[in-house]
Design an enzyme around this catalytic site. Structure first.
Site, short mmCIF file in Angstrom:
data_model
loop_
_atom_site.label_atom_id
_atom_site.label_comp_id
_atom_site.label_asym_id
_atom_site.label_seq_id
_atom_site.Cartn_x
_atom_site.Cartn_y
_atom_site.Cartn_z
N ALA A 61 0.86 -1.18 0.00
CA ALA A 61 0.00 0.00 0.00
C ALA A 61 0.90 1.23 0.00
CB ALA A 61 -0.86 -0.03 1.25
N GLY A 100 0.34 -5.07 0.78
CA GLY A 100 -0.87 -5.04 -0.03
C GLY A 100 -0.66 -5.68 -1.40
N GLU A 103 -1.04 -9.27 -0.88
CA GLU A 103 -2.45 -9.51 -0.55
C GLU A 103 -3.31 -9.50 -1.82
OE1 GLU A 103 -2.28 -6.44 2.55
OE2 GLU A 103 -3.21 -7.90 3.88
N GLU A 123 4.52 -5.66 6.85
CA GLU A 123 3.77 -4.65 7.61
C GLU A 123 4.30 -4.47 9.02
OE1 GLU A 123 2.46 -6.75 5.54
OE2 GLU A 123 0.80 -5.86 4.42
N1 3HC Z 1 4.65 3.44 -0.40
C1 3HC Z 1 5.11 4.62 -0.82
N2 3HC Z 1 6.36 4.80 -1.29
C2 3HC Z 1 7.16 3.72 -1.34
C3 3HC Z 1 6.75 2.45 -0.91
C4 3HC Z 1 5.41 2.32 -0.42
N3 3HC Z 1 4.91 1.15 -0.02
N4 3HC Z 1 7.76 1.59 -1.07
C5 3HC Z 1 8.78 2.29 -1.59
N5 3HC Z 1 8.42 3.58 -1.75
C6 3HC Z 1 9.23 4.66 -2.32
C7 3HC Z 1 10.45 4.98 -1.47
O1 3HC Z 1 10.14 5.91 -0.48
C8 3HC Z 1 11.40 5.53 -2.50
O2 3HC Z 1 11.02 6.86 -2.75
P1 3HC Z 1 12.13 7.98 -3.09
O3 3HC Z 1 12.77 7.50 -4.35
O4 3HC Z 1 11.31 9.21 -3.21
O5 3HC Z 1 13.07 7.97 -1.93
C9 3HC Z 1 11.07 4.72 -3.76
O6 3HC Z 1 9.78 4.18 -3.55
C10 3HC Z 1 12.03 3.58 -4.02
O7 3HC Z 1 12.14 2.81 -2.82
P2 3HC Z 1 13.54 2.21 -2.33
O8 3HC Z 1 14.57 3.27 -2.37
O9 3HC Z 1 13.28 1.49 -1.07
O10 3HC Z 1 13.84 1.20 -3.54
P3 3HC Z 1 14.49 -0.24 -3.50
O11 3HC Z 1 14.52 -0.69 -4.91
O12 3HC Z 1 15.73 -0.22 -2.68
O13 3HC Z 1 13.44 -1.16 -2.70
C11 3HC Z 1 11.31 -2.06 -2.14
C12 3HC Z 1 12.18 -1.41 -3.24
C13 3HC Z 1 11.86 -3.45 -1.79
C14 3HC Z 1 9.92 -2.20 -2.69
C15 3HC Z 1 11.31 -1.18 -0.87
O14 3HC Z 1 11.00 0.13 -1.25
C16 3HC Z 1 10.35 -1.57 0.20
O15 3HC Z 1 10.62 -2.48 0.96
N6 3HC Z 1 9.19 -0.87 0.29
C17 3HC Z 1 8.28 -1.00 1.36
C18 3HC Z 1 7.40 -2.20 1.19
C19 3HC Z 1 6.40 -2.28 2.31
O16 3HC Z 1 6.68 -2.10 3.46
N7 3HC Z 1 5.16 -2.61 1.91
C20 3HC Z 1 4.10 -2.76 2.84
C21 3HC Z 1 3.38 -1.47 2.96
S1 3HC Z 1 2.11 -1.54 4.18
C22 3HC Z 1 0.84 -2.35 3.41
O17 3HC Z 1 0.98 -2.79 2.30
C23 3HC Z 1 -0.42 -2.41 4.15
C24 3HC Z 1 -1.37 -3.39 3.56
O18 3HC Z 1 -1.36 -4.59 4.32
C25 3HC Z 1 -2.78 -2.87 3.54
#
Ligand code: 3HC
Ligand code: NAI
Length: 653
Positions: A61, A100, A103, A123
């Site tokens: 998400a 998400g 999911e 998460e």
């Molecule tokens: N939402 C918004 N922005 C995100 C994001 C997300 N979920 N994931 C990554 N970004 C953004 C980063 O902030 C970064 O932005 P920037 O360039 O402005 O700094 C850009 O995307 C690239 O991210 P990374 O520098 O981390 O890129 P990598 O290639 O090193 O890694 C990744 C990619 C493995 C996807 C890593 O970004 C990551 O682990 N992201 C988080 C994933 C996460 O935690 N997802 C769960 C979210 S909570 C959820 O889904 C709730 C659900 O259950 C309802």
């Protein structure tokens, strides 16, 4: 358009495009819903492939939307509709399917992934639990134990492992879209599998083992709310009807989203991504990194060498004599042996990596080096001698870096012919493990030199935080500051174990006195002696640590330090230390009093925040959140509290 629909004969292809990581925001949710409605309505369409443009599948998400009230269509509703589709949906996964994103894939009828893809529910690392059915659908697809590991640990699994556990149905051979189309066609005549939420959960195999796993999660979680909530909701998912479990999951997700723990962890998520961005380097080109030189093969030199080798960078290590060269090589070999034992590399890679290491006593071996890092004794005269030799034997384009903990790198640079190529690269011990790297910005460093330092950090997969030159840079300077304060708290009445316990209860993996015993008390003793002459005479100086060192109590390595170690590793409070503390207080005319844990933590935090503010005032740190990143990744500050500056109210990322 965040989701576009195209056709390959009777199969629809829904492509999500929301750079950079296809995070699910309102547009993606709405786009998915429309694609679903269209594919259901179009009688010619017999199946749909859900695939993503760019570098990854949906990575979760959109975390940036978490501060705002949720706007329909909500992801759980979209996934429930997806799951109920009358024609098969095949998730075609590359890059990362996280949160998400996974999911959504669980809402599809089938999942196919490239061999390099990673799938996970991270998460919990954001202080949350999955909020769109993950806790309910995952244990209906894979073993309960696998679901527990993924939901409470947050670590993604690689696609081949996901195939073994049943999380995906196939690995894509060659082009992902082609493979997904072939897969979908093979399924066309088959009965549609039951939606996961209509299936029974896979129950734990062994009640005792399940309890042990739960206990392990709670032990690791310490004060954190999310892992505990994840366990509770997983229990519901295994015992209650799916509909009820889904509702409870959503409620818990929304509650945790507005919990301070999640706000803090989201701050750290963005802070870590903002760190390493130096505005002045926009457009600066780094130099090459084809050949690295390391001076000194001791603790740090060997660790940095191993980190470079593991990142496929050939290294030439310079030591004082051939015996020291052999000792340095042996240290590097030990680290690689350990990596092999832990299955990170195999025997042939171990041999290949070691073949990339050259040791020498003659600096002439560095004639082709692109970047040299010195990690010799912490002594200015020795550092000067090393830089003089490097001046003579390296090419002027070669970048030279010091790994000093406290010494003035500007002074080292001034004594060289090309001060613009001198920077600091302050690694943390063990250098091949610790993620943090401070990039020290010397006064005359060129953009190219700094960009090369940043490029090395990236290549080594470090979190690189820029810091200006000062005594201890960001991390060690703050450490020195709160160490002074904890010594004062001792003199005022607390014991080392009370302070350590308060720090552990706050969330540090160990207290400051246990940590000093582990690292050895002699390094900071030498530093205090060096600073003695320039110390402000009005500053409160607590001599307890000096007395311990004078008594030969240098930490674990001497069996005695702040604690007694009878088995070499378990700290036992020692009456002799308490006596030294009491004598020191008496000599200073202090009447000792009791401290409670809250007061101890408040004092420590205040010292950190005060020093952090000074660091910002002097422009040593680029932004307050960089200080948080350093303290969390280098000094054990609990991540879920957001860092000392975040706790002080700084919000700059
Ligand atoms: N939402 C918004 N922005 C995100 C994001 C997300 N979920 N994931 C990554 N970004 C953004 C980063 O902030 C970064 O932005 P920037 O360039 O402005 O700094 C850009 O995307 C690239 O991210 P990374 O520098 O981390 O890129 P990598 O290639 O090193 O890694 C990744 C990619 C493995 C996807 C890593 O970004 C990551 O682990 N992201 C988080 C994933 C996460 O935690 N997802 C769960 C979210 S909570 C959820 O889904 C709730 C659900 O259950 C309802
Ligand atoms: P160490 O004592 O383990 O290793 C130093 C090595 O340098 C020895 O192997 C020695 O033979 C070699 N050496 C000394 N003079 C030399 C010369 N002129 N030419 C070539 N080799 C020479 O020391 P350690 O702990 O590795 O520290 C090295 C540097 O890293 C110091 O500046 C220290 O402050 C810094 N540092 C140390 C950390 C730690 O936790 N140990 C953490 C971060 C930085």
């Amino acid at each position: 358009m965040a989701v576009t629909l195209t056709r390959m004969d009777d199969i629809a292809i829904a492509t999500v495009e929301n750079p950079p990581v296809n995070a699910v925001n309102y547009a993606v949710r709405q786009g998915l819903l429309e694609a679903l409605v269209q594919t259901e309505a179009d009688e010619e369409i017999r199946a749909t492939i859900l695939i993503c443009a760019g570098r990854t599948f949906v990575a979760g998400a959109d975390i940036r939307e978490f501060g705002q009230p949720p706007k329909p269509p909500h992801l759980p509703d979209v996934i429930t509709l997806l799951e109920g589709a009358t024609k098969p949906w095949v998730a075609a996964i590359h890059g990362s399917a996280l949160g998400g994103g996974l999911e959504i894939a669980l809402g599809c009828h089938y999942r196919i992934a490239t061999p390099s893809a990673r799938l996970g529910l991270p998460e919990v690392t954001l202080g949350l639990i999955p909020g769109a059915g993950g806790t309910v659908r995952l244990p209906r697809l894979v073993a309960a134990e696998t679901a527990l590991d993924m939901i409470t640990g947050g670590k993604p699994v690689a696609a081949p492992k996901a195939l073994d556990s049943g999380l995906i149905d196939a690995l894509a051979d060659g082009d992902l879209q082609e493979a997904a189309l072939r897969f979908a066609r093979q399924r066309l005549g088959e009965t549609l599998p039951l939606p996961l939420s209509a299936q029974s959960p896979n129950l734990p195999r062994d009640a005792e083992d399940w309890k042990t796993r739960q206990r392990r999660v709670l032990d690791r979680a310490r004060g954190q709310a999310a892992p505990r909530a994840a366990l509770e909701i997983l229990d519901t998912a295994l015992t209650a009807p799916a509909k009820e479990a889904l509702e409870q999951e959503r409620e818990t997700f929304l509650r945790l989203k507005s919990h301070p723990e999640s706000a803090a962890l989201r701050h750290v998520f963005f802070a870590e991504r903002a760190a390493g961005q130096l505005p002045r380097l926009k457009g600066a080109e780094p130099g090459p990194l084809d050949h690295i030189g390391i001076i000194g093969g001791g603790t740090m030199g060997a660790g940095i060498t191993a980190a470079c080798l593991l990142a496929d960078l050939p290294v030439t290590m310079i030591e004082r004599d051939t015996d020291a060269c052999d000792a340095g090589r042996a240290r590097v070999t030990d680290i690689l042996d350990d990596a092999q034992r832990r299955g990170l590399i195999d025997a042939s890679r171990h041999a290949a990596l070691l073949s990339q290491l050259t040791t020498a006593t003659d600096y002439a071996a560095l004639a082709a080096a692109d970047l040299v890092i010195e990690a010799v004794f912490e002594d200015m005269a020795t550092k000067h001698a090393v830089f003089k030799a490097l001046d003579t034997h390296t090419r002027p384009v070669c970048i030279l870096a010091s790994n000093t903990s406290y010494l003035d790198i500007n002074e080292m640079a001034r004594a060289t012919a090309h001060p613009e190529r001198i920077i600091g690269l302050h690694f943390f011990s063990p250098a091949h493990v610790m993620k943090l790297l401070e990039l020290i910005v010397t006064d005359r460093a060129s953009d190219r030199a700094l960009a090369t330092g940043l490029a090395l950090g990236k290549r080594l997969r470090k979190l690189t935080v820029p810091a200006g030159v000062c005594d201890g840079f960001i991390g060690n300077r703050i450490l020195s500051s709160y160490r002074r304060d904890t010594d004062a708290i001792l003199q005022d009445g607390a014991t080392p174990s009370q302070i350590d316990q308060a720090m552990r209860d706050f969330g540090f993996p160990m207290g400051i006195f246990e940590m000093q015993d582990l690292a050895g008390l002699d390094i900071s003793w030498a530093m205090r002696k060096r600073r003695a002459a320039t110390r402000d005479p009005d500053e409160r100086y607590v001599d307890i640590a000096d007395t311990l060192c004078e008594a030969g109590r240098l930490g674990r390595k001497t069996g005695r330090g702040w604690y007694l170690y009878t088995d070499g590793k378990t700290p036992i409070p020692d009456p002799e230390v308490e006596q030294i503390i009491a004598q020191s207080a008496e000599a200073a005319g202090i009447t000792r009093r009791a401290f409670d844990p809250d007061e101890i933590i408040t004092r420590i935090l205040t010292a950190m925040q005060h020093e952090g503010q000074e660091i910002l005032n002097e422009n040593i740190a680029e932004r307050a959140s960089d200080i948080d990143v350093v303290m969390i990744n280098g000094y054990g500050f609990p991540r879920w509290r957001g860092g000392p500056m975040y706790m002080a109210g700084h919000r700059d990322s």
